[in-house]
Scaffold this motif. Structure first.
Motif, PDB file in Angstrom:
ATOM      1  N   THR A 330       0.567  -1.069   0.197  1.00  0.00           N
ATOM      2  CA  THR A 330       0.036   0.606   0.166  1.00  0.00           C
ATOM      3  C   THR A 330       1.069   1.384   0.105  1.00  0.00           C
ATOM      4  O   THR A 330       1.970   1.328   0.123  1.00  0.00           O
ATOM      5  N   GLY A 331       0.911   2.412  -0.315  1.00  0.00           N
ATOM      6  CA  GLY A 331       1.179   3.836   0.241  1.00  0.00           C
ATOM      7  C   GLY A 331       1.793   3.388   1.275  1.00  0.00           C
ATOM      8  O   GLY A 331       0.608   3.288   2.132  1.00  0.00           O
ATOM      9  N   THR A 332       2.633   4.033   1.520  1.00  0.00           N
ATOM     10  CA  THR A 332       3.085   4.495   3.122  1.00  0.00           C
ATOM     11  C   THR A 332       3.326   5.730   3.443  1.00  0.00           C
ATOM     12  O   THR A 332       3.696   6.631   2.697  1.00  0.00           O
ATOM     13  N   ILE A 333       2.250   6.745   4.480  1.00  0.00           N
ATOM     14  CA  ILE A 333       2.778   8.373   4.581  1.00  0.00           C
ATOM     15  C   ILE A 333       3.981   8.938   5.009  1.00  0.00           C
ATOM     16  O   ILE A 333       4.150   9.075   3.852  1.00  0.00           O
ATOM     17  N   ALA A 334       4.445   7.032   5.800  1.00  0.00           N
ATOM     18  CA  ALA A 334       6.062   8.091   6.381  1.00  0.00           C
ATOM     19  C   ALA A 334       7.351   8.097   5.556  1.00  0.00           C
ATOM     20  O   ALA A 334       7.351   9.171   5.506  1.00  0.00           O
ATOM     21  N   ARG A 335       7.043   7.216   3.945  1.00  0.00           N
ATOM     22  CA  ARG A 335       8.053   6.954   3.536  1.00  0.00           C
ATOM     23  C   ARG A 335       7.745   8.469   1.785  1.00  0.00           C
ATOM     24  O   ARG A 335       8.448   8.494   1.425  1.00  0.00           O
ATOM     25  N   THR A 336       6.017   8.513   1.955  1.00  0.00           N
ATOM     26  CA  THR A 336       5.637   9.006   0.714  1.00  0.00           C
ATOM     27  C   THR A 336       6.225  10.407   1.143  1.00  0.00           C
ATOM     28  O   THR A 336       6.943  11.211   0.211  1.00  0.00           O
ATOM     29  N   ALA A 337       5.857  10.661   2.703  1.00  0.00           N
ATOM     30  CA  ALA A 337       6.446  12.732   3.127  1.00  0.00           C
ATOM     31  C   ALA A 337       8.005  12.468   3.268  1.00  0.00           C
ATOM     32  O   ALA A 337       8.288  13.555   2.539  1.00  0.00           O
ATOM     33  N   THR A 338       8.372  11.831   3.125  1.00  0.00           N
ATOM     34  CA  THR A 338      10.249  11.697   2.983  1.00  0.00           C
ATOM     35  C   THR A 338      10.130  11.518   2.114  1.00  0.00           C
ATOM     36  O   THR A 338      11.204  12.335   1.458  1.00  0.00           O
ATOM     37  N   ASN A 339       9.737  11.317   0.431  1.00  0.00           N
ATOM     38  CA  ASN A 339      10.442  11.208  -0.931  1.00  0.00           C
ATOM     39  C   ASN A 339       9.360  12.368  -1.251  1.00  0.00           C
ATOM     40  O   ASN A 339      11.356  13.773  -2.051  1.00  0.00           O
ATOM     41  N   VAL A 340       9.112  13.291  -0.828  1.00  0.00           N
ATOM     42  CA  VAL A 340       8.753  14.353  -0.783  1.00  0.00           C
ATOM     43  C   VAL A 340       9.828  15.593  -0.998  1.00  0.00           C
ATOM     44  O   VAL A 340      10.208  16.908  -0.902  1.00  0.00           O
ATOM     45  N   ARG A 341      10.104  15.421   0.394  1.00  0.00           N
ATOM     46  CA  ARG A 341      11.042  16.332   2.201  1.00  0.00           C
ATOM     47  C   ARG A 341      11.978  16.033   1.303  1.00  0.00           C
ATOM     48  O   ARG A 341      12.871  17.471   0.668  1.00  0.00           O
ATOM     49  N   SER A 342      12.781  14.945   0.510  1.00  0.00           N
ATOM     50  CA  SER A 342      14.151  14.682   0.021  1.00  0.00           C
ATOM     51  C   SER A 342      14.227  15.890  -1.602  1.00  0.00           C
ATOM     52  O   SER A 342      15.144  15.256  -2.119  1.00  0.00           O
ATOM     53  N   GLY A 343      13.407  16.096  -2.410  1.00  0.00           N
ATOM     54  CA  GLY A 343      13.137  16.328  -3.556  1.00  0.00           C
ATOM     55  C   GLY A 343      12.676  15.891  -4.723  1.00  0.00           C
ATOM     56  O   GLY A 343      12.821  16.256  -5.783  1.00  0.00           O
ATOM     57  N   ALA A 344      12.503  14.546  -4.617  1.00  0.00           N
ATOM     58  CA  ALA A 344      11.551  13.690  -5.672  1.00  0.00           C
ATOM     59  C   ALA A 344      10.584  14.646  -6.867  1.00  0.00           C
ATOM     60  O   ALA A 344       9.922  15.446  -6.065  1.00  0.00           O
ATOM     61  N   ARG A 345      10.940  14.624  -8.588  1.00  0.00           N
ATOM     62  CA  ARG A 345      10.111  15.049  -8.824  1.00  0.00           C
ATOM     63  C   ARG A 345       9.149  14.553  -9.515  1.00  0.00           C
ATOM     64  O   ARG A 345       8.618  15.193 -10.302  1.00  0.00           O
ATOM     65  N   GLY A 346       8.998  13.254  -9.207  1.00  0.00           N
ATOM     66  CA  GLY A 346       8.480  12.477 -10.209  1.00  0.00           C
ATOM     67  C   GLY A 346       8.497  10.732  -9.317  1.00  0.00           C
ATOM     68  O   GLY A 346       9.050  10.584  -8.502  1.00  0.00           O
ATOM     69  N   PRO A 347       8.006   9.821 -10.140  1.00  0.00           N
ATOM     70  CA  PRO A 347       8.058   8.486  -9.711  1.00  0.00           C
ATOM     71  C   PRO A 347       8.628   7.871 -10.376  1.00  0.00           C
ATOM     72  O   PRO A 347       9.384   6.687  -9.372  1.00  0.00           O
ATOM     73  N   ILE A 348       9.733   8.126 -10.257  1.00  0.00           N
ATOM     74  CA  ILE A 348      11.081   7.793 -11.187  1.00  0.00           C
ATOM     75  C   ILE A 348      12.003   7.647  -9.594  1.00  0.00           C
ATOM     76  O   ILE A 348      12.851   6.471  -8.985  1.00  0.00           O
ATOM     77  N   ALA A 349      11.723   8.217  -8.731  1.00  0.00           N
ATOM     78  CA  ALA A 349      12.115   8.452  -7.481  1.00  0.00           C
ATOM     79  C   ALA A 349      12.334   7.331  -6.858  1.00  0.00           C
ATOM     80  O   ALA A 349      12.184   6.509  -6.319  1.00  0.00           O
ATOM     81  N   GLY A 350      10.596   6.408  -6.749  1.00  0.00           N
ATOM     82  CA  GLY A 350       9.872   5.331  -6.166  1.00  0.00           C
ATOM     83  C   GLY A 350      10.547   4.034  -6.536  1.00  0.00           C
ATOM     84  O   GLY A 350      11.109   3.443  -5.829  1.00  0.00           O
ATOM     85  N   MET A 351      10.611   4.596  -8.422  1.00  0.00           N
ATOM     86  CA  MET A 351      11.125   3.576  -8.406  1.00  0.00           C
ATOM     87  C   MET A 351      13.024   2.793  -7.987  1.00  0.00           C
ATOM     88  O   MET A 351      13.326   1.664  -7.656  1.00  0.00           O
ATOM     89  N   LEU A 352      13.464   3.960  -8.074  1.00  0.00           N
ATOM     90  CA  LEU A 352      14.937   3.721  -8.094  1.00  0.00           C
ATOM     91  C   LEU A 352      14.778   3.487  -6.310  1.00  0.00           C
ATOM     92  O   LEU A 352      15.982   2.426  -5.721  1.00  0.00           O
ATOM     93  N   HIS A 353      14.096   3.719  -5.553  1.00  0.00           N
ATOM     94  CA  HIS A 353      13.886   3.299  -3.750  1.00  0.00           C
ATOM     95  C   HIS A 353      13.831   2.334  -4.190  1.00  0.00           C
ATOM     96  O   HIS A 353      14.613   1.352  -3.180  1.00  0.00           O
TER      97      HIS A 353
END
Length: 585
Positions: A330-353
């Motif tokens: 499922t979507g994970t709130i804490a990790r998603t928030a970390t992704n935004v705060r870390s400067g992600a630009r798009g879904p590529i960040a999630g794929m790289l994670h």
């Protein structure tokens, strides 16, 4: 040109116009990664996504293993879930920033499913849940998830936090049990209390050290990966001092050094029938949790997710996770928030994670054997504390008897019965409460057109405003008409997001709002806080004492907003301040 927007329940010509300009199927279900590449994706964007992906992977590594262990499975299944499921969520989902993986909210459901049907039953239920989520997305049911009342989401989140913490007490204190640990809360507490004499002081020391490191780094070095550092220090301390505590190696024999080959789980009609209720529970919680996480990402980034496309992406991710032996995604709130705060630009960040987690499995899997279970239990204890939504819980308990009843019913049923019953009963109570409130304020009034020929045609309490405001490029006037409750909160919240752009003042008229609940008040409070950050003045006019009281409770208070009796007074106040600022600049 100024905007004046009115929300009205029922059918109208405006509704017909909206339906005629509704998004097409392709627009609704195009994954966000396609949108990002259409808008242009350069080398700078890739660099930002690499940094964000690595940051999120560092957070996800200990959490994925800890959640899997707490769910009654092995740590490798948590990693498979984050690698395969997380990659597919980002590839096919409807949110730019969503990070998928195993979530703490599922611990209770997954553990109960493993208890009843074993690992094979869990994987089959996960696969079925994926199919249900895909179907729900294509049936556009994601649109209706927004009708879950705010007290219900806070209630089940707080309940899950309590259960997660209770499930970690055994490993936190290194307690040894003669038999199996009970799943229900009260028998679990009684069993743990009876075995308190077997407490392992070394495990307690490791747990306390882990929590102290996480809390300390969060306070003094918030940009450091506190959870990963705490896990590494805990493993090092156990190895250096030879502490007699359980580790991943002693309990599970470590984790494999590669991904397993994909395989369809064993199934039969009897097995499908047996796990069907569990699959439905996974689907319901997965839909709610993932869309809540997407909403959080929207609030942080200013973007808008595609809810039905997100459900399809979550469904595909659960199917993929099940094929590789993983658990619910499922979507994970804490990790998603970390992704935004870390400067992600798009879904590529999630794929790289996911790619970085795969590298850990391929290269550093033997190191996982040294991780003490007390350390992972401490990580989940911190997660549970953060999940509890303590401030929101207390606010809702104080706000009104109705919201408190919905909150406490959801919370207590989640703890003492199960999560599904908590959500269903909480939603039902919220609906009954709304009907009750609507019955109390129901009234019949003469329709008042926007243009009237006779002043007497206007209701005495309806505010008229000068048409010159409509030509003022600095001011937006927004009039809400009708009951403002959780069913309308998402629609109005989306409109407010669009209004908080380049204007200098926002005037919201509540003259025609007879009732406002905590969910709607929370939307206004968040919008006001966002406007305040952008140096935009917000004026709320025509608020009744009851409406103003609820707004105050949910944070819509000075300095974020100002209250005035009517629109014209608010407008005059703003223009006077603007003129003074121009004269003194």
């Amino acid at each position: 040109m100024n905007q004046s927007v009115s929300y009205r329940s029922g059918r109208s010509k405006r509704d017909s116009a909206k339906r005629s300009s509704a998004p097409t199927f392709v627009e609704l279900f195009t994954p966000k990664i396609v949108t990002v590449f259409r808008e242009g994706y350069g080398l700078g964007d890739l660099r930002s996504d690499i940094v964000a992906g690595l940051t999120v992977a560092i957070v996800a590594l200990p959490l994925s293993m800890a959640i899997a262990i707490a769910s009654g499975t092995t740590p490798d299944r948590g990693l498979y879930t984050a690698i395969v499921g997380g990659f597919l969520v980002s590839l096919f989902g409807g949110s730019r920033f969503q990070i998928g993986g195993p979530a703490g909210a599922f611990i209770v459901l997954v553990a109960a499913t493993v208890d009843r049907h074993g690992i094979d039953g869990l994987i089959l239920a996960t696969l079925m849940s994926g199919l249900f989520l895909v179907a729900a997305g294509f049936l556009r049911l994601g649109t209706y998830i927004k009708f879950i009342p705010y007290p219900v989401t806070i209630g089940f989140t707080a309940g899950i936090a309590v259960i997660i913490f209770a499930s970690q007490v055994k490993d936190l204190f290194g307690i040894t049990l003669a038999g199996k640990e009970p799943g229900e809360l009260i028998p679990k507490i009684e069993t743990l209390a009876g075995a308190i004499g077997t407490t392992n002081l070394s495990a307690v020391a490791v747990s306390v050290m882990t929590i102290a490191i996480i809390v300390g780094l969060r306070k003094w070095r918030p940009n450091w990966p506190g959870m990963l550092i705490a896990v590494a220090v805990g493993a090092l301390a156990v190895w250096v001092f030879g502490l007699p505590v359980e580790t991943i190696g002693t309990r599970f024999g470590g984790i494999p050094e590669s991904l397993p080959a994909p395989a369809v789980p064993m199934w039969s009609l009897e097995k499908i029938h047996a796990v069907f209720p569990d699959a439905l529970a996974f689907t319901l919680l997965g839909a709610i949790e993932s869309l809540l996480s997407a909403v959080v990402a929207d609030g942080m980034s200013g973007r808008r997710h595609r809810s039905n496309c997100e459900l399809v992406g979550q469904g595909i991710a659960n199917i993929g996770s099940a094929l590789f032996g993983g658990i619910c995604v499922t979507g994970t709130i804490a990790r998603t928030a970390t992704n935004v705060r870390s400067g992600a630009r798009g879904p590529i960040a999630g794929m790289l994670h996911s790619a970085f987690l795969l590298l850990f499995v391929l290269i550093a899997a033997p190191l996982a054997s040294f991780i003490p279970l007390a350390t992972l239990a401490a990580v989940l204890a911190v997660v549970a504390w953060n999940m509890a939504a303590k401030h929101e819980f207390a606010t809702l308990v104080r706000s009104s008897w109705g919201d408190a009843a919905v909150l406490l019913a959801t919370f207590l049923l989640t703890i003492f019965r199960d999560l599904t019953q908590g959500i269903v009963v909480g939603f039902a109570l919220g609906s009954i409460l709304f009907i009750h409130r609507m019955a109390q304020i129901a009234e019949i009034e003469k329709h008042v057109p926007l243009a009237v020929e006779d002043e007497s045609d206007l209701r005495e309490d309806r505010t008229r405003y000068d048409t010159s405001m409509a030509r003022d490029t600095d001011v937006t006037v927004y009039r809400i008409t009708g009951a403002f409750f959780f069913g309308a909160a998402s629609t109005i919240g989306a409109v407010l997001d669009g209004l908080l752009t380049d204007r200098k003042a926002l005037i919201i008229d509540f003259t025609e709002v007879p009732f406002l609940d905590s969910t709607a008040a929370n939307v206004i409070g968040r919008a006001a806080a966002k406007a305040h950050k952008r140096k935009m003045r917000v004026y709320l006019t025509g608020t009744s004492p009851g409406v103003r009281r609820e707004l105050f409770k949910q944070g819509a208070r000075p300095p974020f907003v100002e209250y005035d009796a009517d629109i014209e007074r608010a407008y005059a106040k703003f223009k006077g301040r603007a003129a003074l600022a121009a004269a003194t600049s």
